[in-house]
Design a protein around this motif. Sequence first.
Motif, mmCIF file in Angstrom:
data_model
loop_
_atom_site.group_PDB
_atom_site.id
_atom_site.type_symbol
_atom_site.label_atom_id
_atom_site.label_comp_id
_atom_site.label_asym_id
_atom_site.label_seq_id
_atom_site.Cartn_x
_atom_site.Cartn_y
_atom_site.Cartn_z
ATOM 1 N N ARG A 201 1.938 -6.299 -4.418
ATOM 2 C CA ARG A 201 0.474 -6.329 -4.442
ATOM 3 C C ARG A 201 -0.043 -7.655 -4.993
ATOM 4 N NH1 ARG A 201 -2.392 -1.981 -3.680
ATOM 5 N NH2 ARG A 201 -3.968 -2.421 -5.268
ATOM 6 N N SER B 267 -16.676 -6.095 1.389
ATOM 7 C CA SER B 267 -15.763 -6.699 2.362
ATOM 8 C C SER B 267 -15.517 -8.137 1.936
ATOM 9 C CB SER B 267 -16.340 -6.670 3.780
ATOM 10 O OG SER B 267 -17.433 -7.552 3.897
ATOM 11 N N ASN C 47 -9.061 -6.456 -8.219
ATOM 12 C CA ASN C 47 -9.026 -4.986 -8.208
ATOM 13 C C ASN C 47 -7.696 -4.431 -8.713
ATOM 14 O OD1 ASN C 47 -7.295 -5.137 -5.924
ATOM 15 N ND2 ASN C 47 -9.022 -4.976 -4.500
ATOM 16 N N GLU D 271 -7.889 -1.565 -11.616
ATOM 17 C CA GLU D 271 -7.210 -0.267 -11.591
ATOM 18 C C GLU D 271 -6.349 -0.048 -12.823
ATOM 19 O OE1 GLU D 271 -5.062 -0.510 -7.974
ATOM 20 O OE2 GLU D 271 -6.813 -0.194 -6.679
ATOM 21 N N PRO E 78 -12.699 -4.523 -1.046
ATOM 22 C CA PRO E 78 -12.451 -3.071 -0.986
ATOM 23 C C PRO E 78 -11.120 -2.713 -1.643
ATOM 24 C CG PRO E 78 -13.141 -3.914 1.159
ATOM 25 C CD PRO E 78 -12.903 -5.110 0.295
ATOM 26 N N PRO E 79 -11.015 -1.523 -2.235
ATOM 27 C CA PRO E 79 -9.786 -1.118 -2.938
ATOM 28 C C PRO E 79 -8.542 -1.102 -2.047
ATOM 29 C CG PRO E 79 -11.607 0.344 -3.491
ATOM 30 C CD PRO E 79 -12.078 -0.518 -2.376
ATOM 31 N N ASN E 80 -8.726 -0.925 -0.738
ATOM 32 C CA ASN E 80 -7.555 -0.866 0.140
ATOM 33 C C ASN E 80 -6.965 -2.231 0.438
ATOM 34 O OD1 ASN E 80 -10.007 -1.331 1.680
ATOM 35 N ND2 ASN E 80 -8.728 -1.206 3.502
ATOM 36 N N ILE E 81 -7.626 -3.305 -0.013
ATOM 37 C CA ILE E 81 -7.108 -4.667 0.167
ATOM 38 C C ILE E 81 -6.695 -5.191 -1.206
ATOM 39 C CG2 ILE E 81 -7.617 -7.020 0.921
ATOM 40 C CD1 ILE E 81 -9.682 -5.887 2.812
ATOM 41 N N GLN F 162 0.806 -1.215 0.000
ATOM 42 C CA GLN F 162 0.000 0.000 0.000
ATOM 43 C C GLN F 162 0.842 1.270 0.000
ATOM 44 O OE1 GLN F 162 -2.737 -1.297 -1.071
ATOM 45 N NE2 GLN F 162 -4.077 -0.162 0.307
ATOM 46 N N ARG G 266 2.804 2.271 -6.475
ATOM 47 C CA ARG G 266 2.842 1.095 -5.606
ATOM 48 C C ARG G 266 3.485 -0.082 -6.331
ATOM 49 N NH1 ARG G 266 -3.465 1.273 -4.053
ATOM 50 N NH2 ARG G 266 -3.456 1.363 -6.338
#
Length: 289
Positions: free
Chosen positions: A81, A147, A240, A244, A232-235, A52, A76
């Motif tokens: 990732r 989630s 995803n 992106e 979620p985008p943060n995971i 991240q 990133r």
Amino acid sequence: MAASPKLGKVQDWLRFKDAFRRHPTAIAGGVILLVMIGIAILAPWLGTVDPQAVAPLNRLKQPSAEYWFGSDMLGRDVYSRVLYGARVSLAVGMAVALLTTLFGLAIGLVTGYIRWLDAIVMRVMDGLMSIPPVLLAIALMALTRASIQNVILAITLAEVPRVVRLVRSLVLTLREEPYVEAAIAAGTSLPRILVRHILPNTAAPLLVQGTYVCASAMITEAILSFIGAGTPPNIPSWGNIMAEARSLFRIAGYLLLFPGIFLSLTVLAVNMLGDGMRDALDPRLARRL
């Protein structure tokens, strides 16, 4: 003199092991899957940086010694990732396979044996099966927040009807077997008949079906994440990561390439493993080997 149950189980295991060894594709699938599981477990140590961590000055770097899989639009590290994405995909696939098998087994055992309940429950299952699993999962995710837990529950609900139908078809056949009729004549209770006489005979088909459910769940999770209705985008997840990168395909194709390769290899490995298990556990196919 009759062989002991313990000896019979050992002989069955040896036959399965011998039949499984005759399928090199299944062995290759098992090895690839173990490697992917190892990558997921060791991601914090195999990754080069925090997945991240944002570095705007290093955005869209091509694959190099510093960025093995390149960097994304926020700078990133794509390599890190992708490694962490393996955790999400494998966790979702295995959790869905386990939950689907448990729920499908419980519902299929009862509905396949109790005739009046079968007519009611199977109409509900038919209704769920009339909706493609991906569309059903999207509809369910639209009602909840993004989630990993909700993704698992949504895909599980979409996959359960297929397992229920499999177990039900097995029970419909098994309940007519002489040993089940003998147990009924002896006054054996329904729970004991289901657990002792019918459940063990559903293990092999369920094990194979579980591998296909696992592969299907990983693809569905990637689709949900790709369209923004999943993780979620943060995971980081393979879905995803590719989502992106879709607008940058022409100038940074590697952003789609690497997570796509990992997803394809994992799904292929699970399917090859399932095919090998099916051939090894099927007595008719085993006799031909």
